[in-house]
Design an enzyme around this catalytic site. Structure first.
Site, PDB file in Angstrom:
ATOM      1  N   HIS A  50      -8.757  -0.151  -1.158  1.00  9.54           N
ATOM      2  CA  HIS A  50      -7.459   0.167  -1.761  1.00  9.54           C
ATOM      3  C   HIS A  50      -7.445   1.624  -2.248  1.00  9.54           C
ATOM      4  O   HIS A  50      -6.477   2.355  -2.046  1.00  9.54           O
ATOM      5  CB  HIS A  50      -7.172  -0.802  -2.917  1.00  9.54           C
ATOM      6  CG  HIS A  50      -6.123  -0.330  -3.876  1.00  9.54           C
ATOM      7  ND1 HIS A  50      -4.794  -0.225  -3.512  1.00  9.54           N
ATOM      8  CD2 HIS A  50      -6.195   0.076  -5.169  1.00  9.54           C
ATOM      9  CE1 HIS A  50      -4.092   0.214  -4.558  1.00  9.54           C
ATOM     10  NE2 HIS A  50      -4.921   0.414  -5.571  1.00  9.54           N
ATOM     11  N   HIS A  74      -8.311   6.441  -9.249  1.00  6.62           N
ATOM     12  CA  HIS A  74      -7.212   6.040 -10.122  1.00  6.62           C
ATOM     13  C   HIS A  74      -7.401   4.707 -10.842  1.00  6.62           C
ATOM     14  O   HIS A  74      -6.863   4.514 -11.920  1.00  6.62           O
ATOM     15  CB  HIS A  74      -5.873   6.058  -9.362  1.00  6.62           C
ATOM     16  CG  HIS A  74      -5.623   4.863  -8.508  1.00  6.62           C
ATOM     17  ND1 HIS A  74      -6.031   4.782  -7.202  1.00  6.62           N
ATOM     18  CD2 HIS A  74      -5.009   3.677  -8.769  1.00  6.62           C
ATOM     19  CE1 HIS A  74      -5.660   3.607  -6.700  1.00  6.62           C
ATOM     20  NE2 HIS A  74      -5.036   2.919  -7.632  1.00  6.62           N
ATOM     21  N   GLU A  78      -9.555   1.680 -15.698  1.00  5.32           N
ATOM     22  CA  GLU A  78      -8.909   0.425 -16.046  1.00  5.32           C
ATOM     23  C   GLU A  78      -9.692  -0.788 -15.552  1.00  5.32           C
ATOM     24  O   GLU A  78      -9.767  -1.800 -16.245  1.00  5.32           O
ATOM     25  CB  GLU A  78      -7.495   0.411 -15.445  1.00  5.32           C
ATOM     26  CG  GLU A  78      -6.768  -0.885 -15.750  1.00  5.32           C
ATOM     27  CD  GLU A  78      -5.333  -0.666 -16.143  1.00  5.32           C
ATOM     28  OE1 GLU A  78      -4.649   0.054 -15.408  1.00  5.32           O
ATOM     29  OE2 GLU A  78      -4.914  -1.216 -17.174  1.00  5.32           O
ATOM     30  N   ASP A  79     -10.264  -0.691 -14.359  1.00  4.61           N
ATOM     31  CA  ASP A  79     -10.835  -1.895 -13.738  1.00  4.61           C
ATOM     32  C   ASP A  79     -12.353  -1.916 -13.666  1.00  4.61           C
ATOM     33  O   ASP A  79     -12.918  -2.837 -13.082  1.00  4.61           O
ATOM     34  CB  ASP A  79     -10.267  -2.066 -12.313  1.00  4.61           C
ATOM     35  CG  ASP A  79      -8.764  -2.303 -12.323  1.00  4.61           C
ATOM     36  OD1 ASP A  79      -8.279  -2.745 -13.381  1.00  4.61           O
ATOM     37  OD2 ASP A  79      -8.101  -2.045 -11.311  1.00  4.61           O
ATOM     38  N   ASP A 140      -0.379   4.541  -4.596  1.00  4.30           N
ATOM     39  CA  ASP A 140      -0.960   3.280  -5.083  1.00  4.30           C
ATOM     40  C   ASP A 140       0.012   2.139  -4.798  1.00  4.30           C
ATOM     41  O   ASP A 140      -0.357   1.084  -4.266  1.00  4.30           O
ATOM     42  CB  ASP A 140      -1.207   3.437  -6.587  1.00  4.30           C
ATOM     43  CG  ASP A 140      -1.682   2.165  -7.263  1.00  4.30           C
ATOM     44  OD1 ASP A 140      -2.569   1.498  -6.700  1.00  4.30           O
ATOM     45  OD2 ASP A 140      -1.179   1.860  -8.359  1.00  4.30           O
ATOM     46  N   ASP A 261      25.500   6.159  11.984  1.00  4.62           N
ATOM     47  CA  ASP A 261      24.209   6.848  11.883  1.00  4.62           C
ATOM     48  C   ASP A 261      23.023   5.890  12.016  1.00  4.62           C
ATOM     49  O   ASP A 261      21.935   6.198  11.582  1.00  4.62           O
ATOM     50  CB  ASP A 261      24.119   7.672  10.591  1.00  4.62           C
ATOM     51  CG  ASP A 261      24.149   6.809   9.344  1.00  4.62           C
ATOM     52  OD1 ASP A 261      24.495   5.612   9.453  1.00  4.62           O
ATOM     53  OD2 ASP A 261      23.823   7.328   8.262  1.00  4.62           O
TER      54      ASP A 261
HETATM   55 MN    MN Z   1      -4.387   0.797  -7.691  1.00  7.46          MN
END
Ligand code: MN
Length: 502
Positions: A50, A74, A78-79, A140, A261
């Site tokens: 990811h 990123h 947090e993880d 993300d 269009d």
């Molecule tokens: Mn993420």
């Protein structure tokens, strides 16, 4: 270690940006891979994939290496058990500040359409501090949308709606058409699967029917351009993306065959003059529909979009839309704010383009010009990458959730005139965040401002000139006062008794 997955990314960066620090990107990958070791996503694939796909999207946007690095990292604070401090030690304060911005942004919980204004406000305030964070968040989000099938239906719906209501409008506002279309089509499929399937099937059928004559028109135009010696770079058939087709069908409640269009012919030429020359050729060969010609080159859209649009009758009553633009306009239209990082030696061009793109008024340029005229050092260049033009602006919301950007120090009167001149003229009081305030109060980023009007009010007070900060408000107030003085003078005759104010 998933070392095999990083090579294609490094190669892509090297090909597009030969000067980029790919060693730094490799180190970030190794760092993130170690931090996420053993973690899996809901789909059971290794978590690091990811992170790599997020970085790949940023590389496709050709953003500089530090942003790609922050993209790889990123989700680390947090993880995983690895802290932001460790990132700061390893990659420096700039990368750490981007990663910290992402972590903060992920704490904003989407609460559904009834909290729309609140959500949008928080996003804008986060964006105002560093727009690069929003770029990473887009990348993300795109990967999260692409892997949404692994989630529970309720969570899937929440993420899809949040993408349509918050992320896509912000991408649009930043002129990032490509990212916006990707987010919208991915989210549409999950938010309303039946409508998505129906619209996609309709589009497919219509495209099948139209493709033949579009190709004939394209072939004929190619010959005409060659005859006229116009050095076009590309003529491509551009398909409307599914979600915008869906919105258009809903809005006009019409048949897909009447969406002119659905397939447009897009002609990319080297110079602006070639755009108008090409337009001349098109109009000489095919009759234009009335009121369908748009010159967005001389009058760009508020998000900076530039192009010539025209719709013409082709043979046998077929109708075709053409879009003509230069390569530079094309890049700006597809990538918006992200395009301005490229080929930019000084940061000046990016700043100038941003002001234009976000529809910001001349006053900001004037104010920053003196600062920008200095020789740019490396440190200053890094600073200009932070899109610091945001720092002199505040974002204020209307009760309906529209975003008005204003200079720092703006008052409710500046806000009112930015929304609509009539709103300024009839303003009697204002609320900021639902609290009655004085008309000379200063607004802050993220405020929600409501203007209370009185239809009997005769126009602005001269006192307002003492505190407004925008040229727009000042100009309107002066004009209205002058008009009123002229009226008063004209009506000050004994017979009429005048229209005195007191
Ligand atoms: Mn993420």
């Amino acid at each position: 270690m998933e070392t095999g997955v990083i090579e294609p990314l490094l190669q892509k960066i090297r090909a597009d940006q030969p000067d980029a620090d790919t060693e730094l990107v490799r180190r970030a990958f190794e760092f993130a891979d170690r931090a996420h070791a053993g973690q899996k996503r809901r789909s059971n694939e290794p978590y690091i994939l990811h992170c790599v796909r997020t970085a790949e999207t940023l590389a496709e946007m050709r953003l500089p290496a530090p942003i790609i690095v922050a993209g790889l990292l990123h989700d680390v604070p947090e993880d995983t058990t690895v802290s932001l401090d460790a990132i700061r030690r390893e990659f420096g304060p700039d990368v750490a500040s981007m990663v910290s911005g992402i972590t903060k942004l992920s704490k904003i919980r989407y609460r559904g359409i009834d909290r729309y204004v609140e959500n949008l406000r928080k996003m804008f305030v986060a964006m105002a501090s560093d727009v690069r964070v929003i770029m990473i968040k887009f990348a993300d989000r795109i990967d999260n949308l692409e892997t949404l099938d692994a989630l529970q239906p309720d969570k899937r719906l929440r993420i899809a709606l949040e993408s349509l209501e918050i992320y896509a409008p912000i991408a649009n506002r930043l002129g990032m058409n490509e990212i916006r279309s990707r987010i919208e089509d991915l989210a549409f499929r999950h938010a309303w699967p039946e409508e998505f399937a129906r619209t996609a099937a309709m589009a497919k059928k219509a495209i099948g029917e139209k493709a033949g004559y579009i190709e004939r028109v394209r072939a004929e135009l190619t010959i005409k351009l060659k005859e006229a010696d116009i050095p076009y770079l590309q003529i491509q058939g551009r398909l409307k993306h599914i979600y915008s087709l869906y919105l258009k069908l809903q809005k006009y409640n019409c048949d897909v065959m009447h969406i002119y269009d659905l397939i447009a012919l897009r002609i990319i030429v080297p110079q602006m003059a070639d755009c108008y020359a090409t337009l001349g050729i098109i109009h000489r060969r095919w009759r234009p529909l009335k009121d369908r010609f748009k010159d967005y080159i001389s009058v760009p859209k508020p998000n900076g979009y530039q192009s010539l649009h025209t719709t013409v009758f082709c043979d046998k009553g077929e109708i075709v839309e053409f879009q003509v633009r230069t390569a530079e306009m094309h890049e700006a239209a597809e990538q918006g704010i992200a395009a301005h990082w490229k080929y930019d030696e000084s940061g000046k061009k990016a700043t100038a383009a941003l002001n234009r793109q976000l529809g910001w008024v001349k006053e900001l340029v004037e104010r920053t010009r003196s600062i920008r005229r200095r020789e740019t050092t490396d440190a200053e260049f890094a600073e200009s990458m932070r899109i610091d033009v945001f720092q002199n602006r505040i974002f204020v919301f209307t009760p309906k959730g529209d975003v008005i950007d204003l200079p720092e120090g703006a008052t409710p009167i500046d806000f009112a005139y930015s929304v609509h001149s009539g709103l300024g003229d009839k303003c009697v009081s204002a609320k900021i965040n639902e609290r009655i305030v004085s008309l000379d109060d200063r607004l802050s980023s993220g405020d929600c401002c409501e203007i209370i009007t009185d239809k009997n009010r005769r126009g602005p007070s001269p006192d307002w000139l003492k505190f407004v900060v925008t040229d727009n408000a000042r100009g309107h107030i002066k004009t209205r006062i002058k008009g009123r003085e002229a009226d008063a003078l004209a009506s000050r005759t004994p017979a009429s008794g005048g229209r005195k104010r007191k």
